[in-house]
Design an enzyme around this catalytic site. Structure first.
Site, mmCIF file in Angstrom:
data_model
loop_
_atom_site.group_PDB
_atom_site.id
_atom_site.type_symbol
_atom_site.label_atom_id
_atom_site.label_comp_id
_atom_site.label_asym_id
_atom_site.label_seq_id
_atom_site.Cartn_x
_atom_site.Cartn_y
_atom_site.Cartn_z
ATOM 1 N N GLY A 51 -30.567 -61.233 -16.845
ATOM 2 C CA GLY A 51 -30.225 -61.070 -18.254
ATOM 3 C C GLY A 51 -29.956 -59.663 -18.717
ATOM 4 O O GLY A 51 -29.196 -59.442 -19.666
ATOM 5 N N GLU A 106 -35.048 -54.380 -19.626
ATOM 6 C CA GLU A 106 -35.177 -55.837 -19.757
ATOM 7 C C GLU A 106 -34.304 -56.317 -20.922
ATOM 8 O O GLU A 106 -33.996 -55.547 -21.840
ATOM 9 C CB GLU A 106 -36.659 -56.167 -19.976
ATOM 10 C CG GLU A 106 -37.008 -57.613 -20.181
ATOM 11 C CD GLU A 106 -36.701 -58.526 -18.992
ATOM 12 O OE1 GLU A 106 -35.505 -58.701 -18.695
ATOM 13 O OE2 GLU A 106 -37.646 -59.073 -18.403
ATOM 14 N N ASP A 107 -33.901 -57.584 -20.872
ATOM 15 C CA ASP A 107 -33.084 -58.124 -21.966
ATOM 16 C C ASP A 107 -33.923 -58.451 -23.190
ATOM 17 O O ASP A 107 -33.535 -58.163 -24.324
ATOM 18 C CB ASP A 107 -32.284 -59.362 -21.512
ATOM 19 C CG ASP A 107 -33.147 -60.449 -20.880
ATOM 20 O OD1 ASP A 107 -34.374 -60.257 -20.732
ATOM 21 O OD2 ASP A 107 -32.576 -61.504 -20.518
ATOM 22 N N ASP A 110 -40.564 -61.650 -25.006
ATOM 23 C CA ASP A 110 -40.942 -62.819 -25.810
ATOM 24 C C ASP A 110 -42.482 -62.877 -25.848
ATOM 25 O O ASP A 110 -43.108 -62.266 -26.711
ATOM 26 C CB ASP A 110 -40.306 -64.051 -25.146
ATOM 27 C CG ASP A 110 -40.472 -65.326 -25.940
ATOM 28 O OD1 ASP A 110 -40.753 -65.251 -27.140
ATOM 29 O OD2 ASP A 110 -40.301 -66.417 -25.361
ATOM 30 N N LYS A 138 -39.497 -59.823 -29.562
ATOM 31 C CA LYS A 138 -39.987 -60.813 -30.538
ATOM 32 C C LYS A 138 -41.479 -60.571 -30.774
ATOM 33 O O LYS A 138 -42.318 -61.200 -30.103
ATOM 34 C CB LYS A 138 -39.784 -62.232 -29.999
ATOM 35 C CG LYS A 138 -38.349 -62.635 -29.722
ATOM 36 C CD LYS A 138 -38.327 -64.064 -29.151
ATOM 37 C CE LYS A 138 -36.947 -64.532 -28.794
ATOM 38 N NZ LYS A 138 -36.957 -65.828 -28.093
ATOM 39 N N PHE A 159 -34.401 -68.653 -30.361
ATOM 40 C CA PHE A 159 -33.711 -68.571 -29.069
ATOM 41 C C PHE A 159 -32.324 -67.956 -29.233
ATOM 42 O O PHE A 159 -31.537 -68.360 -30.085
ATOM 43 C CB PHE A 159 -33.597 -69.962 -28.422
ATOM 44 C CG PHE A 159 -33.136 -69.888 -27.008
ATOM 45 C CD1 PHE A 159 -33.994 -69.476 -25.995
ATOM 46 C CD2 PHE A 159 -31.823 -70.206 -26.673
ATOM 47 C CE1 PHE A 159 -33.560 -69.392 -24.681
ATOM 48 C CE2 PHE A 159 -31.378 -70.118 -25.357
ATOM 49 C CZ PHE A 159 -32.253 -69.708 -24.368
ATOM 50 N N ILE A 160 -32.036 -66.984 -28.367
ATOM 51 C CA ILE A 160 -30.847 -66.124 -28.445
ATOM 52 C C ILE A 160 -30.005 -66.296 -27.176
ATOM 53 O O ILE A 160 -30.564 -66.458 -26.091
ATOM 54 C CB ILE A 160 -31.326 -64.637 -28.500
ATOM 55 C CG1 ILE A 160 -32.177 -64.368 -29.740
ATOM 56 C CG2 ILE A 160 -30.199 -63.652 -28.344
ATOM 57 C CD1 ILE A 160 -31.436 -64.406 -31.028
ATOM 58 N N ASP A 166 -28.763 -65.906 -21.409
ATOM 59 C CA ASP A 166 -28.152 -67.178 -21.048
ATOM 60 C C ASP A 166 -28.852 -68.388 -21.636
ATOM 61 O O ASP A 166 -29.972 -68.304 -22.134
ATOM 62 C CB ASP A 166 -28.177 -67.337 -19.522
ATOM 63 C CG ASP A 166 -29.590 -67.610 -19.008
ATOM 64 O OD1 ASP A 166 -30.534 -66.933 -19.459
ATOM 65 O OD2 ASP A 166 -29.746 -68.522 -18.168
ATOM 66 N N ARG A 172 -23.663 -65.842 -20.807
ATOM 67 C CA ARG A 172 -24.018 -64.426 -20.631
ATOM 68 C C ARG A 172 -22.857 -63.500 -20.991
ATOM 69 O O ARG A 172 -23.061 -62.342 -21.319
ATOM 70 C CB ARG A 172 -24.397 -64.141 -19.164
ATOM 71 C CG ARG A 172 -25.650 -64.830 -18.702
ATOM 72 C CD ARG A 172 -26.088 -64.226 -17.370
ATOM 73 N NE ARG A 172 -27.054 -65.050 -16.669
ATOM 74 C CZ ARG A 172 -28.365 -65.063 -16.917
ATOM 75 N NH1 ARG A 172 -28.851 -64.292 -17.848
ATOM 76 N NH2 ARG A 172 -29.177 -65.830 -16.218
HETATM 77 P P1 5GP Z 1 -41.689 -63.404 -21.666
HETATM 78 O O1 5GP Z 1 -42.362 -63.311 -20.331
HETATM 79 O O2 5GP Z 1 -41.767 -62.145 -22.491
HETATM 80 O O3 5GP Z 1 -42.190 -64.605 -22.429
HETATM 81 O O4 5GP Z 1 -40.190 -63.771 -21.414
HETATM 82 C C1 5GP Z 1 -39.268 -62.895 -20.903
HETATM 83 C C2 5GP Z 1 -38.074 -63.641 -20.364
HETATM 84 O O5 5GP Z 1 -37.883 -64.905 -21.020
HETATM 85 C C3 5GP Z 1 -36.815 -62.859 -20.607
HETATM 86 O O6 5GP Z 1 -36.557 -61.969 -19.556
HETATM 87 C C4 5GP Z 1 -35.773 -63.966 -20.707
HETATM 88 O O7 5GP Z 1 -35.300 -64.294 -19.431
HETATM 89 C C5 5GP Z 1 -36.528 -65.154 -21.270
HETATM 90 N N1 5GP Z 1 -36.331 -65.317 -22.720
HETATM 91 C C6 5GP Z 1 -37.249 -65.132 -23.703
HETATM 92 N N2 5GP Z 1 -36.734 -65.369 -24.922
HETATM 93 C C7 5GP Z 1 -35.430 -65.692 -24.719
HETATM 94 C C8 5GP Z 1 -34.345 -66.024 -25.620
HETATM 95 O O8 5GP Z 1 -34.442 -66.058 -26.844
HETATM 96 N N3 5GP Z 1 -33.156 -66.272 -25.004
HETATM 97 C C9 5GP Z 1 -32.968 -66.257 -23.663
HETATM 98 N N4 5GP Z 1 -31.758 -66.531 -23.207
HETATM 99 N N5 5GP Z 1 -33.965 -65.945 -22.800
HETATM 100 C C10 5GP Z 1 -35.184 -65.673 -23.333
#
Ligand code: 5GP
Length: 183
Positions: A51, A106-107, A110, A138, A159-160, A166, A172
């Site tokens: 991402g 990182e993208d 969350d 977030k 969700f984005i 993606d 993407r």
């Molecule tokens: P975390 O471990 O912080 O919960 O999640 C990180 C990963 O979850 C990100 O690298 C991404 O791949 C995915 N992710 C979290 N939120 C989103 C979102 O809103 N859209 C997308 N496409 N991926 C997300």
């Protein structure tokens, strides 16, 4: 499939959220912050696949740090539109990062679980420092209290897709960022 400004991917409707000009402005701002913090240093950027590849491409050019290096790691924690809660490393790091200043790119942050796990793993390799740059953050979704060092946008827990992010591997390539349409 595209209808006016809406995008439909896998039957879900997304609406425009951040356009490419707005993204560029904020990515350049973050690039300048990193350039200021790493002036005279030789940081190694770790782009988290898949991402973050679009963001990383723009960010490293915005820093103007010619002495920096970029390399790639891959973690995955998502299936569809909700977090699976598990975080696992799929492709590890091959570069030697001991004694290096590391900046993870990182993208999106969350829950923060992926970020915490990555930082924990990387610190075992004795880098001089580890910092974290993310396109999207977030804060309301955090389960860890993790706060990234560099953030282009703080967003609500929705969700984005687009600009590298993606939905099951799709979307993407969208230059703008879209948010899922609710209701
Ligand atoms: P975390 O471990 O912080 O919960 O999640 C990180 C990963 O979850 C990100 O690298 C991404 O791949 C995915 N992710 C979290 N939120 C989103 C979102 O809103 N859209 C997308 N496409 N991926 C997300």
């Amino acid at each position: 499939m595209q209808k006016e400004n809406q995008i439909i991917v896998d039957g879900l409707t997304f609406i425009p959220y951040l356009n490419c000009e707005t993204i560029r402005t904020e990515v350049e701002r973050v690039g300048k912050e990193i350039a200021r913090d790493y002036e005279g240093k030789q940081p190694i950027f770790l782009c988290v696949l898949t991402g973050a590849f679009v963001f990383a491409s723009d960010l490293i050019r915005a820093t103007g740090l010619t002495d920096s290096k970029i390399t790639f790691i891959r973690y995955k924690s998502y299936e569809g539109t909700s977090s699976s809660g598990s975080v696992k490393q799929i492709t590890g790091l091959t570069d030697d990062i001991s004694g290096r200043d590391v900046v993870i790119i990182e993208d999106i942050v969350d829950t923060g679980l992926t970020a915490c796990r990555m930082i924990e793993d990387l610190k075992k390799q004795n880098p001089t420092s580890v910092k974290f740059a993310t396109l999207l953050y977030k804060p309301e979704s955090s389960q860890t209290g993790f706060v990234p060092d560099y953030v282009a946008f703080k967003i609500p827990p929705k969700f984005i897709i687009g600009y590298g992010l993606d939905l099951d591997g799709k979307a993407r390539n969208l230059p703008d960022i879209y948010v899922i349409k609710e209701g």
